[in-house]
Design a protein around this motif. Sequence first.
Motif, PDB file in Angstrom:
ATOM      1  N   TRP A  28       0.824  -1.222  -0.066  1.00 49.70           N
ATOM      2  CA  TRP A  28      -0.016  -0.069   0.118  1.00 49.70           C
ATOM      3  C   TRP A  28       0.939   1.265   0.039  1.00 49.70           C
ATOM      4  CZ3 TRP A  28      -0.317   4.028   3.605  1.00 49.70           C
ATOM      5  CH2 TRP A  28      -1.546   4.817   3.234  1.00 49.70           C
ATOM      6  N   GLN A  31       2.540   1.805  -3.468  1.00 51.76           N
ATOM      7  CA  GLN A  31       1.512   2.057  -4.488  1.00 51.76           C
ATOM      8  C   GLN A  31       0.952   3.617  -4.231  1.00 51.76           C
ATOM      9  OE1 GLN A  31      -2.199  -0.123  -4.117  1.00 51.76           O
ATOM     10  NE2 GLN A  31      -2.934   0.798  -5.924  1.00 51.76           N
ATOM     11  N   ASN A  32       0.958   4.108  -3.141  1.00 54.93           N
ATOM     12  CA  ASN A  32       0.605   5.331  -2.925  1.00 54.93           C
ATOM     13  C   ASN A  32       1.704   6.682  -2.542  1.00 54.93           C
ATOM     14  OD1 ASN A  32      -2.192   4.976  -2.818  1.00 54.93           O
ATOM     15  ND2 ASN A  32      -1.986   3.703  -1.104  1.00 54.93           N
ATOM     16  N   SER A  33       2.964   6.045  -2.554  1.00 57.02           N
ATOM     17  CA  SER A  33       3.977   7.049  -2.482  1.00 57.02           C
ATOM     18  C   SER A  33       4.257   7.622  -3.909  1.00 57.02           C
ATOM     19  CB  SER A  33       5.510   6.433  -1.892  1.00 57.02           C
ATOM     20  OG  SER A  33       5.745   5.522  -2.759  1.00 57.02           O
ATOM     21  N   ILE A  34       4.786   8.788  -3.959  1.00 58.98           N
ATOM     22  CA  ILE A  34       5.140   9.650  -5.053  1.00 58.98           C
ATOM     23  C   ILE A  34       6.699   9.599  -5.226  1.00 58.98           C
ATOM     24  CG2 ILE A  34       5.216  11.937  -6.145  1.00 58.98           C
ATOM     25  CD1 ILE A  34       2.475  12.563  -4.488  1.00 58.98           C
ATOM     26  N   ASP A  74       7.015   8.681 -10.922  1.00 63.35           N
ATOM     27  CA  ASP A  74       5.661   9.049 -10.994  1.00 63.35           C
ATOM     28  C   ASP A  74       5.352  10.624 -11.029  1.00 63.35           C
ATOM     29  OD1 ASP A  74       4.779   6.310 -10.546  1.00 63.35           O
ATOM     30  OD2 ASP A  74       5.033   6.604  -8.149  1.00 63.35           O
ATOM     31  N   ARG A 101       2.086   9.792 -13.271  1.00 59.67           N
ATOM     32  CA  ARG A 101       0.796  10.296 -12.947  1.00 59.67           C
ATOM     33  C   ARG A 101       0.599  11.316 -12.981  1.00 59.67           C
ATOM     34  NH1 ARG A 101      -0.091   6.711  -7.593  1.00 59.67           N
ATOM     35  NH2 ARG A 101       2.074   7.366  -6.860  1.00 59.67           N
TER      36      ARG A 101
END
Length: 113
Positions: A28, A31-34, A74, A101
């Motif tokens: 998690w 997946q959610n780190s930049i 990202d 992203r």
Amino acid sequence: MGEIDEGLRGELQRQGIWVTSMQELYNWGRQNSIWPLQFGLACCAIEMIATAASRYDIARFGGEIFRPSPRQADLMIVAGTVTKKMAPQIVRLYIRNLNGRVRDFRGTIQTRL
């Protein structure tokens, strides 16, 4: 640690209690780190680098690891005024970072490209 019944897990989640494994927690976080790709020009680069320092602490958002490759990043940060001489390099990095992203352009780059 034994497996937990999915019904019990769902009931606990409705009450605000999350039961998970360390591997799921690590995934998690990944997946959610930049992971930013930095490209700094002139004095704006100093300000961008300062965001990783303790006062602003970009690590709170999982972005303390500046990536050297656009394929690993990202977030693409271009800080500063992009001149005609540097524009081809920025375009090359932009093309290689198509799976990123977020892209953040600061300075007068918006009016030059």
